[in-house]
Motif scaffolding. Structure first.
Motif, PDB file in Angstrom:
ATOM      1  N   THR A 125       0.664  -1.363   0.049  1.00 23.98           N
ATOM      2  CA  THR A 125      -0.112  -0.658  -0.455  1.00 23.98           C
ATOM      3  C   THR A 125       1.243   1.022  -0.152  1.00 23.98           C
ATOM      4  OG1 THR A 125      -0.007  -0.070   2.375  1.00 23.98           O
ATOM      5  CG2 THR A 125      -1.773  -1.451   1.247  1.00 23.98           C
ATOM      6  N   LEU A 126      -0.172   2.387  -0.532  1.00 21.98           N
ATOM      7  CA  LEU A 126       0.534   3.989  -0.378  1.00 21.98           C
ATOM      8  C   LEU A 126       1.554   4.094   1.237  1.00 21.98           C
ATOM      9  CD1 LEU A 126       0.998   6.155  -2.460  1.00 21.98           C
ATOM     10  CD2 LEU A 126      -1.237   7.073  -0.781  1.00 21.98           C
ATOM     11  N   GLY A 127       0.817   3.842   2.655  1.00 21.34           N
ATOM     12  CA  GLY A 127       1.289   3.742   3.545  1.00 21.34           C
ATOM     13  C   GLY A 127       2.312   3.124   3.887  1.00 21.34           C
ATOM     14  N   SER A 128       2.229   1.716   3.634  1.00 18.15           N
ATOM     15  CA  SER A 128       3.701   0.506   3.763  1.00 18.15           C
ATOM     16  C   SER A 128       4.602   1.072   2.606  1.00 18.15           C
ATOM     17  CB  SER A 128       2.972  -0.593   2.929  1.00 18.15           C
ATOM     18  OG  SER A 128       3.822  -1.596   2.648  1.00 18.15           O
ATOM     19  N   LEU A 163       5.248  16.574   3.579  1.00 18.49           N
ATOM     20  CA  LEU A 163       4.696  15.535   4.266  1.00 18.49           C
ATOM     21  C   LEU A 163       5.460  14.781   5.055  1.00 18.49           C
ATOM     22  CD1 LEU A 163       2.425  13.955   3.354  1.00 18.49           C
ATOM     23  CD2 LEU A 163       3.489  12.425   1.964  1.00 18.49           C
ATOM     24  N   HIS A 164       5.274  14.807   6.303  1.00 19.23           N
ATOM     25  CA  HIS A 164       5.983  14.098   6.839  1.00 19.23           C
ATOM     26  C   HIS A 164       4.943  12.443   6.957  1.00 19.23           C
ATOM     27  CE1 HIS A 164       7.423  12.963  11.059  1.00 19.23           C
ATOM     28  NE2 HIS A 164       5.865  12.278  11.591  1.00 19.23           N
ATOM     29  N   ASP A 165       3.767  11.799   7.031  1.00 19.71           N
ATOM     30  CA  ASP A 165       3.372  10.736   7.644  1.00 19.71           C
ATOM     31  C   ASP A 165       2.317  10.432   7.003  1.00 19.71           C
ATOM     32  OD1 ASP A 165       3.554   8.096   8.141  1.00 19.71           O
ATOM     33  OD2 ASP A 165       3.253   8.300   9.813  1.00 19.71           O
ATOM     34  N   LEU A 166       1.588   9.569   6.755  1.00 27.09           N
ATOM     35  CA  LEU A 166       0.462   9.603   5.546  1.00 27.09           C
ATOM     36  C   LEU A 166      -0.103   8.185   6.642  1.00 27.09           C
ATOM     37  CD1 LEU A 166       0.456   9.540   1.682  1.00 27.09           C
ATOM     38  CD2 LEU A 166      -0.815   7.429   3.446  1.00 27.09           C
ATOM     39  N   ARG A 167      -1.316   8.115   6.406  1.00 27.02           N
ATOM     40  CA  ARG A 167      -2.130   7.208   7.122  1.00 27.02           C
ATOM     41  C   ARG A 167      -3.282   6.834   6.761  1.00 27.02           C
ATOM     42  NH1 ARG A 167      -2.040   7.904  13.783  1.00 27.02           N
ATOM     43  NH2 ARG A 167       0.140   9.063  13.643  1.00 27.02           N
ATOM     44  N   GLU A 168      -3.532   4.998   6.252  1.00 24.19           N
ATOM     45  CA  GLU A 168      -5.100   5.231   5.246  1.00 24.19           C
ATOM     46  C   GLU A 168      -5.540   4.284   5.976  1.00 24.19           C
ATOM     47  OE1 GLU A 168      -3.029   4.008   0.983  1.00 24.19           O
ATOM     48  OE2 GLU A 168      -1.753   3.010   2.805  1.00 24.19           O
ATOM     49  N   PRO A 169      -6.777   4.758   6.822  1.00 27.39           N
ATOM     50  CA  PRO A 169      -7.646   4.133   8.290  1.00 27.39           C
ATOM     51  C   PRO A 169      -8.953   2.883   6.994  1.00 27.39           C
ATOM     52  CG  PRO A 169      -7.477   6.594   8.469  1.00 27.39           C
ATOM     53  CD  PRO A 169      -6.148   6.335   7.301  1.00 27.39           C
ATOM     54  N   SER A 170      -8.842   2.515   7.859  1.00 27.79           N
ATOM     55  CA  SER A 170      -9.752   1.020   6.363  1.00 27.79           C
ATOM     56  C   SER A 170     -10.129   0.688   7.275  1.00 27.79           C
ATOM     57  CB  SER A 170      -8.178  -0.218   6.432  1.00 27.79           C
ATOM     58  OG  SER A 170      -7.401   0.177   5.823  1.00 27.79           O
ATOM     59  N   HIS A 171     -11.335   0.490   6.749  1.00 32.17           N
ATOM     60  CA  HIS A 171     -12.901  -0.587   7.024  1.00 32.17           C
ATOM     61  C   HIS A 171     -12.321  -1.721   8.010  1.00 32.17           C
ATOM     62  CE1 HIS A 171     -16.464  -3.405   7.149  1.00 32.17           C
ATOM     63  NE2 HIS A 171     -17.149  -2.130   6.694  1.00 32.17           N
ATOM     64  N   PRO A 172     -12.855  -1.431   8.993  1.00 30.86           N
ATOM     65  CA  PRO A 172     -12.382  -3.487  10.571  1.00 30.86           C
ATOM     66  C   PRO A 172     -12.182  -3.913   9.887  1.00 30.86           C
ATOM     67  CG  PRO A 172     -13.704  -1.937  11.146  1.00 30.86           C
ATOM     68  CD  PRO A 172     -13.943  -1.143  10.103  1.00 30.86           C
ATOM     69  N   LEU A 207      -4.942   9.534   5.510  1.00 32.16           N
ATOM     70  CA  LEU A 207      -4.498  11.325   6.404  1.00 32.16           C
ATOM     71  C   LEU A 207      -3.394  11.316   6.413  1.00 32.16           C
ATOM     72  CD1 LEU A 207      -5.841  10.429  10.066  1.00 32.16           C
ATOM     73  CD2 LEU A 207      -4.207  11.974   9.140  1.00 32.16           C
ATOM     74  N   LEU A 208      -2.955  12.952   5.440  1.00 35.41           N
ATOM     75  CA  LEU A 208      -1.772  13.493   5.390  1.00 35.41           C
ATOM     76  C   LEU A 208      -1.204  14.617   6.487  1.00 35.41           C
ATOM     77  CD1 LEU A 208      -2.983  14.704   1.683  1.00 35.41           C
ATOM     78  CD2 LEU A 208      -1.841  13.203   1.918  1.00 35.41           C
ATOM     79  N   GLU A 209      -0.189  13.587   7.155  1.00 36.41           N
ATOM     80  CA  GLU A 209       0.538  14.551   8.046  1.00 36.41           C
ATOM     81  C   GLU A 209       1.403  15.066   7.312  1.00 36.41           C
ATOM     82  OE1 GLU A 209       2.308  13.224  12.372  1.00 36.41           O
ATOM     83  OE2 GLU A 209       1.154  11.423  11.344  1.00 36.41           O
ATOM     84  N   ALA A 210       1.361  16.780   7.450  1.00 36.70           N
ATOM     85  CA  ALA A 210       2.427  17.435   6.774  1.00 36.70           C
ATOM     86  C   ALA A 210       2.723  18.867   8.056  1.00 36.70           C
ATOM     87  CB  ALA A 210       2.159  18.206   6.124  1.00 36.70           C
ATOM     88  N   CYS A 211       4.164  19.018   7.638  1.00 40.01           N
ATOM     89  CA  CYS A 211       4.568  19.720   9.232  1.00 40.01           C
ATOM     90  C   CYS A 211       5.591  21.673   8.451  1.00 40.01           C
ATOM     91  CB  CYS A 211       5.582  19.513   9.628  1.00 40.01           C
ATOM     92  SG  CYS A 211       6.984  18.309   7.685  1.00 40.01           S
ATOM     93  N   VAL A 212       5.169  21.853   9.097  1.00 39.56           N
ATOM     94  CA  VAL A 212       5.563  23.171   8.440  1.00 39.56           C
ATOM     95  C   VAL A 212       6.991  23.295   7.548  1.00 39.56           C
ATOM     96  CG1 VAL A 212       6.486  25.292   8.943  1.00 39.56           C
ATOM     97  CG2 VAL A 212       3.743  24.451   9.948  1.00 39.56           C
ATOM     98  N   SER A 213       7.596  23.649   6.662  1.00 37.48           N
ATOM     99  CA  SER A 213       8.845  23.508   5.584  1.00 37.48           C
ATOM    100  C   SER A 213      10.005  24.516   5.648  1.00 37.48           C
ATOM    101  CB  SER A 213       8.610  23.694   4.859  1.00 37.48           C
ATOM    102  OG  SER A 213      10.143  22.797   3.774  1.00 37.48           O
ATOM    103  N   THR A 214      10.409  23.783   6.642  1.00 40.54           N
ATOM    104  CA  THR A 214      11.465  25.911   7.086  1.00 40.54           C
ATOM    105  C   THR A 214      12.460  25.672   5.662  1.00 40.54           C
ATOM    106  OG1 THR A 214      13.245  24.116   8.082  1.00 40.54           O
ATOM    107  CG2 THR A 214      11.121  25.509   9.229  1.00 40.54           C
TER     108      THR A 214
END
Lengths: 232, 232
Positions: free
Chosen positions: A185-188, B200-209, B218-225
């Motif tokens: 997956t993309l996350g992987s 982009l710092h990280d990326l999550r893909e919440p899934s159907h359980p 879910l994109l996790e970004a940080c202020v870029s300096t």
């Protein structure tokens, strides 16, 4: 019986069996997605970085090394398949036969000081973290890693990491040996890049020129100097 | 006749029309993907960063602000819809009614010093670059931006940026006003984040359980300096 433990060995063996058919398929432009989009995309992505010394990991029959050389970019191709490396060398360019296991153990066997490592549909194993971490050690501090792989939208379900089988249907009439390969997956993908000491810099989605659907995912990562959980 | 030029106005109007139905749907857990995965995912992603001062952009009826407050995290919710902000305030918490246009013009109207800005299915406009760039100015140097949005695999074709329409089918029996919203590809999301000064710092893909299919990105970004083209 075969099980997941056999997949890495079957993957390696398939490249031996398929070397001639693969070389013919690549050189004749038989693979539509490569002809339409992904060859040009990876070439452009490499050239955009204006690299001085490129390592083409899993170079196969060597088309990318030659395409770079034609544009004045020094590149070394490395591949674990002896017949593919032989075919590559016969067509011209710099190539080395080293398995991924050999690269993990001693990456400097293919040199050092690479400011760009490219893996074009070449990271097909499950365990790629040791390989990426080893390659990072022969890269410059500002080096880039380019990975082209299957786009999540181009692979069918299920959307989860796991081994799949490529049967090469549509790759020409040769007698192909099916090849196991590991879908992530993309996350992987981002997780393994980060764990190996890389940070994502950019991402491209080369697409079918008429239909618009994405054919590949092109991850552009850089050597991270701030640890595996840091941002710029 | 309506055209793309009308979409932003229709988007804003839909949130006015749908405020009561939306508030009831969120608070009763009527939206399956939120109940199964995405509410918990965004809450966990915010808490994982241990923020001191959170801005919840497009907070709607305010559930996330209240969930954070219950865990001791200070959060301000901001939304352009007066009836939604009124519903949010009645249920408790800190909220401000400001349109995105007002935030672009003067982001400090909702304060400053935020070390985390969260946009939970709240960036539905086409032109979000000015908004993100404005928010960056009221964030700390080490601040994080979390964006939860539709996963590319959860949206049907075509895989290209463009306006679509949400008809709220499956969101309960209320009389919903259809809402225009702007779909972006993965590459487009990363591009706009970078152009606005985030990395982009990280990326999550919440899934159907149970089914495993990804429900959100879910994109996790940080202020870029280091500027918009730099890596760590």
């Amino acid at each position: 019986m075969t099980g997941p433990a056999d997949e890495p060995a079957r993957l390696l063996a398939s490249w031996h069996d398929n070397a001639a058919a693969w070389t013919a398929a690549v050189r004749s432009g038989a693979i539509e997605s490569r002809r339409l989009a992904t060859d040009a995309a990876i070439l452009a992505a490499v050239l955009d970085r204006r690299p001085r010394q490129v390592l083409d990991l899993g170079c196969g029959e060597g088309w990318l090394v030659r395409a770079l050389a034609q544009r004045g970019v020094a590149a070394l191709g490395v591949d674990g398949s002896a017949p593919l490396v032989e075919a590559a060398a016969r067509a011209g360019g710099s190539f080395a036969r080293l398995s991924y296991a050999e690269l993990v153990a001693a990456p400097e066997r293919c040199g050092a000081g690479f400011d760009l490592v490219v893996a074009n549909f070449a990271l097909l194993e499950e365990q790629i973290l040791p390989l990426l971490a080893a390659l990072r050690r022969i890269m410059t501090a500002n080096g880039f890693l380019l990975v082209q792989t299957l786009h999540p939208l181009a692979a069918g379900p299920p959307y989860e990491d796991g081994w799949r089988t490529e049967d090469f249907r549509g790759f020409g009439d040769a007698a192909w040996t099916p090849m196991p390969w590991y879908f992530r997956t993309l996350g992987s993908w981002l997780g393994v890049l980060r764990a190996a000491g890389f940070a994502l810099h950019d991402l491209r989605e080369p697409s079918h020129p008429k239909e618009g659907r994405p054919l590949s995912l092109l991850l552009e990562a850089c050597v991270s100097t701030q640890g595996d959980l840091s941002c710029p």
